[in-house]
Design an enzyme around this catalytic site. Sequence first.
Site, short mmCIF file in Angstrom:
data_model
loop_
_atom_site.label_atom_id
_atom_site.label_comp_id
_atom_site.label_asym_id
_atom_site.label_seq_id
_atom_site.Cartn_x
_atom_site.Cartn_y
_atom_site.Cartn_z
N PRO A 137 7.21 -4.67 5.98
CG PRO A 137 5.86 -6.55 6.22
CD PRO A 137 6.36 -5.58 5.20
CG ASP B 90 9.16 8.43 10.66
OD1 ASP B 90 9.32 9.46 11.35
OD2 ASP B 90 8.10 7.78 10.64
CD GLU C 174 10.63 3.39 16.62
OE1 GLU C 174 11.30 3.67 15.61
OE2 GLU C 174 9.40 3.36 16.62
CG HIS D 117 7.33 5.29 14.37
ND1 HIS D 117 7.80 4.04 14.61
CD2 HIS D 117 6.32 5.14 13.47
CE1 HIS D 117 7.10 3.15 13.92
NE2 HIS D 117 6.20 3.81 13.21
NE ARG E 231 -1.97 -1.68 3.50
CZ ARG E 231 -2.31 -2.81 4.12
NH1 ARG E 231 -3.46 -3.38 3.87
NH2 ARG E 231 -1.51 -3.37 5.00
CB ILE E 232 3.30 2.62 2.46
CG1 ILE E 232 2.25 2.64 3.59
CG2 ILE E 232 4.22 3.84 2.57
CD1 ILE E 232 2.80 2.44 4.99
CG ASP F 101 6.56 -6.78 -2.53
OD1 ASP F 101 6.28 -7.93 -2.15
OD2 ASP F 101 6.13 -5.76 -1.97
CB ALA G 75 9.72 0.11 6.78
NE ARG G 76 7.02 -1.32 13.04
CZ ARG G 76 6.07 -0.48 12.63
NH1 ARG G 76 6.43 0.56 11.87
NH2 ARG G 76 4.82 -0.62 12.96
#
Length: 330
Positions: free
Chosen positions: A207, A259, A264, A296, A155-156, A175, A234-235
């Site tokens: 993810p 981000d 974190e 974030h 989606r993003i 992907d 993302a993460r």
Amino acid sequence: MKLIMFGTREDEKEAALSWAEKNNVEVTFNPGPLTLENVHLLAEYDGLSTSQTAPFEDDIYEQIAAQGIKQVAQRSAGFDMFNLEKATAHNLIISNVPSYSPNAIAEYAVTAAMNIIRNTEKIQNKVKQHDFTWNKSIISKEMRSMTVAIIGTGRIGTIAAQIFNGFGAEVIGYDLYPNEKAKAFLTYTDSLEEAIEKADLISIHMPLTKENTYMFDKSLFAKMKDGVFIVNTARGKIVNTKDLLDALNSGKVAAAALDTYENEAPYFPKDFSDKSVEDDVLLELIQREDVLISQHIAFYTETAVMNLVEGGLDSAKQVIETGSCDNRVN
Ligand code: NAD
């Protein structure tokens, strides 16, 4: 019906109150997270919504169930803060809000990318010192001359590809499961390595999984072009931060926009302005001119907050009324 919203921020209240009125449900706000100390509050409610950033305490699932509660409705897409096995063992339905505004994160990723490409922070630091000169340290590339690799084209990633494409960049993507919608804005490569080797800028949108934990490490940085730009909304744990710092120091990576950061949880989104940050790596990321780090916050738009609040409360209500919900994750 009575619901309690843990971790409620001021900016969530308007959306929650309007949802409560529309659905004829009483919603109570609690500013803190749900913990073993306040779990007894649940005795007065039919259901709850959380906004956890740190992992739930392991003993809490039993305590929640003991108050007659059947669900935990998290107001985020991520649900890595829950032990799903434990929740299931105590008949608790955990839900998330899988898609609340992919545009919010995609737009922030592109904003951050533009900032590091255009040297915005360096320029502002010079201007604040009244140094108004032009020189090579702040000359920039143009997006239309760059190849942008989107890693994770869900989606993003698809919306990020669309926006980068609008700037005239050549957008490629990788992907595990390519999707048709993304093909309108990017060309898929056959492997992660191919995308990484061709890119001038890499934007991460997958993810965190066991397979990609620390995927961006020393060996992957070595395959990239010299002077590549990295954007991670993302993460944090997808990137090995120490290896990234080495790659920044060697010039392999020109600049990074982060981000998310692997450690974190103790800091984001808390106010440490009158406390000391003990994490030396985080302190280094904050002070570097070639790193743009944020708390974030990519998701944080008015639309996203409204959708998160409504999505969480909808799921809580749905479980109480029907025994399950559309966004169940366990
Ligand atoms: P999505 O599920 O729609 O898309 C993720 C894509 O990643 C999928 O197409 C999947 O096949 C792909 N993928 C998974 N593992 C991969 C791998 N090892 N290699 C390549 N591709 C892989 O998810 P989304 O809604 O686009 O969200 C993406 C991520 O963005 C989330 O998982 C979350 O970590 C992050 N996020 C960040 C914020 C923020 O505020 N910074 C907010 C929301 C989401």
